[in-house]
Motif scaffolding. Structure first.
Motif, PDB file in Angstrom:
ATOM      1  N   PRO A 186       0.828  -1.286   0.159  1.00 56.36           N
ATOM      2  CA  PRO A 186       0.084   0.038  -0.201  1.00 56.36           C
ATOM      3  C   PRO A 186       0.859   1.236   0.012  1.00 56.36           C
ATOM      4  N   LYS A 187       0.490   2.334  -0.946  1.00 54.36           N
ATOM      5  CA  LYS A 187       1.225   3.282  -1.028  1.00 54.36           C
ATOM      6  C   LYS A 187       1.378   4.167   0.080  1.00 54.36           C
ATOM      7  N   ASP A 188       0.548   4.402   1.129  1.00 52.27           N
ATOM      8  CA  ASP A 188       0.722   4.992   2.313  1.00 52.27           C
ATOM      9  C   ASP A 188       1.653   4.327   3.258  1.00 52.27           C
ATOM     10  N   ARG A 189       1.708   3.135   3.456  1.00 49.78           N
ATOM     11  CA  ARG A 189       3.094   2.545   4.125  1.00 49.78           C
ATOM     12  C   ARG A 189       4.342   2.784   3.339  1.00 49.78           C
ATOM     13  N   VAL A 190       4.395   2.738   2.380  1.00 47.03           N
ATOM     14  CA  VAL A 190       5.716   2.952   1.755  1.00 47.03           C
ATOM     15  C   VAL A 190       6.000   4.475   1.971  1.00 47.03           C
ATOM     16  N   GLU A 191       5.115   5.436   1.775  1.00 47.92           N
ATOM     17  CA  GLU A 191       5.359   6.744   2.193  1.00 47.92           C
ATOM     18  C   GLU A 191       5.638   6.995   3.480  1.00 47.92           C
ATOM     19  N   ARG A 192       5.151   6.407   4.453  1.00 47.47           N
ATOM     20  CA  ARG A 192       5.258   6.445   5.818  1.00 47.47           C
ATOM     21  C   ARG A 192       6.775   5.885   6.052  1.00 47.47           C
ATOM     22  N   ALA A 193       7.320   4.799   5.478  1.00 49.44           N
ATOM     23  CA  ALA A 193       8.608   4.337   5.739  1.00 49.44           C
ATOM     24  C   ALA A 193       9.536   5.315   5.217  1.00 49.44           C
ATOM     25  N   TYR A 194       9.282   5.905   4.022  1.00 51.29           N
ATOM     26  CA  TYR A 194      10.218   6.827   3.471  1.00 51.29           C
ATOM     27  C   TYR A 194      10.417   7.990   4.536  1.00 51.29           C
ATOM     28  N   ASP A 195       9.367   8.394   4.941  1.00 49.17           N
ATOM     29  CA  ASP A 195       9.355   9.747   5.941  1.00 49.17           C
ATOM     30  C   ASP A 195      10.198   9.337   7.170  1.00 49.17           C
ATOM     31  N   LEU A 196      10.093   8.025   7.677  1.00 46.81           N
ATOM     32  CA  LEU A 196      10.696   7.574   9.024  1.00 46.81           C
ATOM     33  C   LEU A 196      12.252   7.466   8.403  1.00 46.81           C
ATOM     34  N   LEU A 197      12.624   7.045   7.395  1.00 41.33           N
ATOM     35  CA  LEU A 197      14.131   6.957   6.868  1.00 41.33           C
ATOM     36  C   LEU A 197      14.464   8.312   6.648  1.00 41.33           C
ATOM     37  N   GLU A 198      13.943   9.291   6.031  1.00 41.88           N
ATOM     38  CA  GLU A 198      14.374  10.718   6.202  1.00 41.88           C
ATOM     39  C   GLU A 198      14.488  11.341   7.517  1.00 41.88           C
ATOM     40  N   LEU A 199      13.961  10.756   8.445  1.00 42.71           N
ATOM     41  CA  LEU A 199      14.274  11.234   9.787  1.00 42.71           C
ATOM     42  C   LEU A 199      15.327  10.655  10.482  1.00 42.71           C
ATOM     43  N   ALA A 200      15.737   9.618  10.215  1.00 40.45           N
ATOM     44  CA  ALA A 200      16.762   8.755  10.564  1.00 40.45           C
ATOM     45  C   ALA A 200      18.255   9.218  10.202  1.00 40.45           C
ATOM     46  N   MET A 213      12.222  -5.830  -4.030  1.00 38.87           N
ATOM     47  CA  MET A 213      12.263  -4.412  -3.879  1.00 38.87           C
ATOM     48  C   MET A 213      11.611  -3.661  -2.860  1.00 38.87           C
ATOM     49  N   SER A 214      10.511  -4.213  -2.302  1.00 40.28           N
ATOM     50  CA  SER A 214       9.808  -3.574  -1.086  1.00 40.28           C
ATOM     51  C   SER A 214      10.755  -3.339  -0.133  1.00 40.28           C
ATOM     52  N   GLY A 215      11.890  -3.945   0.191  1.00 43.27           N
ATOM     53  CA  GLY A 215      12.867  -3.526   1.193  1.00 43.27           C
ATOM     54  C   GLY A 215      13.943  -3.080   0.691  1.00 43.27           C
ATOM     55  N   TYR A 216      14.517  -3.430  -0.453  1.00 40.62           N
ATOM     56  CA  TYR A 216      15.658  -2.782  -0.883  1.00 40.62           C
ATOM     57  C   TYR A 216      15.833  -1.578  -1.462  1.00 40.62           C
ATOM     58  N   ARG A 217      14.579  -0.908  -1.851  1.00 37.00           N
ATOM     59  CA  ARG A 217      14.352   0.435  -2.318  1.00 37.00           C
ATOM     60  C   ARG A 217      14.806   1.442  -1.029  1.00 37.00           C
ATOM     61  N   PHE A 218      14.606   0.951   0.366  1.00 44.33           N
ATOM     62  CA  PHE A 218      14.929   1.809   1.195  1.00 44.33           C
ATOM     63  C   PHE A 218      16.265   2.118   1.352  1.00 44.33           C
ATOM     64  N   VAL A 219      17.167   0.875   1.343  1.00 43.17           N
ATOM     65  CA  VAL A 219      18.628   1.077   1.324  1.00 43.17           C
ATOM     66  C   VAL A 219      19.022   1.794  -0.028  1.00 43.17           C
ATOM     67  N   ARG A 220      18.578   1.688  -1.070  1.00 40.69           N
ATOM     68  CA  ARG A 220      19.035   2.619  -2.230  1.00 40.69           C
ATOM     69  C   ARG A 220      18.639   4.144  -2.069  1.00 40.69           C
ATOM     70  N   ALA A 221      17.491   4.265  -1.221  1.00 36.80           N
ATOM     71  CA  ALA A 221      17.229   5.570  -1.033  1.00 36.80           C
ATOM     72  C   ALA A 221      18.184   6.333   0.074  1.00 36.80           C
ATOM     73  N   ALA A 222      18.642   5.315   0.863  1.00 38.36           N
ATOM     74  CA  ALA A 222      19.625   5.798   2.090  1.00 38.36           C
ATOM     75  C   ALA A 222      20.935   6.202   1.393  1.00 38.36           C
TER      76      ALA A 222
END
Length: 274
Positions: A186-200, A213-222
């Motif tokens: 769900p898009k809202d969960r992905v956006e929430r995870a990105y928000d949490l990553l941005e604060l970390a 990719m559902s998990g790997y995308r956060f590594v790529r973003a970081a």
């Protein structure tokens, strides 16, 4: 932020898909399109899930889950984004847990959208299938639970299983409230995870091969943002060539050592490391 995968729960008796215990699975996991469009596929899933769900429901947190909760309490870890659907982080005392792929503790009606507890569904399935669980135990030398909460059963036994419909609208198809293979998160969960990553200030990946990719995308973003990334897991990962810090070790062995080490350090040293 901690991003956790199936390797967190292997010591609790729940195998992973692709890690050292993933080869224990005989069949393929349920895919979204099959569940939507194949009634026999749904019957197979619910028959196998009916037998296997209690092994998930009664699984207990292991040392890795307890260590993550301790790291949260110490302030070393903030939010936990988990790809797991077993609820063991919360059972161990973790707070601020985002379940990226949902949870096996709930089922949702694909017709009316009603959400009901999985335990309630279990009682209805038991009433509709008297003696099925006992028959399943009789034909299997050892029922091995899979990561998505089902077990492998003979097809002739599966064919006798009765699937129940939504208790609210009485006509809708029930689906576990989890993200299947081939189903978008769900898009809202992905956006929430990105928000949490941005604060970390950093990303800590625990027990995940990062194959999907559902998990790997956060590594790529970081990595793109220049955030430090550390990966602790027992085996190869998709991020091994991304310049991240990699520690190849079982999380249930390494994380308690990390908790002990941080507990022995002065508070100002922990603050400086963060």
């Amino acid at each position: 932020m901690a991003l956790t995968g199936a390797g967190m729960s292997t010591a609790s008796g729940i195998p992973d898909y692709r890690g050292p215990t993933g080869s224990q699975r005989k069949g393929s996991p349920m895919r979204y399109e099959e569940f939507l469009h194949d009634p026999e596929g749904r019957r197979r899933y619910w028959a196998r899930s009916y037998v296997g769900w209690w092994q998930i429901a009664t699984a207990r947190p292991n040392a890795a889950h307890a260590a993550v909760a301790d790291l949260q309490r110490s302030g070393a870890v903030g939010a936990v984004v988990t790809q797991n659907v077993d609820g063991l982080h919360q059972a161990a005392g973790s707070e601020r847990v985002l379940e990226l792929h949902g949870t096996l503790a709930r089922v949702v009606c694909l017709g009316c959208g009603a959400v009901v507890p999985r335990a309630q569904l279990d009682r209805r399935l038991r009433a509709a299938n008297p003696g099925f669980a006992e028959a399943a135990e009789g034909v299997a030398d050892q029922l091995r639970v899979n990561p998505d909460g089902d077990v492998d059963l003979p097809e002739d036994l599966v064919a006798s299983f009765v699937v129940v419909l939504c208790p609210v609208c009485e006509v809708g198809t029930l689906k576990p409230d989890v993200v299947y293979f081939g189903e978008p998160v769900p898009k809202d969960r992905v956006e929430r995870a990105y928000d949490l990553l941005e604060l970390a200030p950093a990303l800590l990946v625990l027990g995940s091969s990062l194959t999907v990719m559902s998990g790997y995308r956060f590594v790529r973003a970081a990595v793109r943002r220049g955030q430090p990334v550390a990966v602790v897991t027992d085996g190869a990962t998709r991020a091994d060539a991304d310049g991240v810090l990699k520690v190849a070790a079982p999380v249930q062995e390494l994380l308690p050592q990390l908790v002990s080490r941080l507990a022995s350090e002065p508070a100002d040293a922990l603050s400086a490391s963060r």
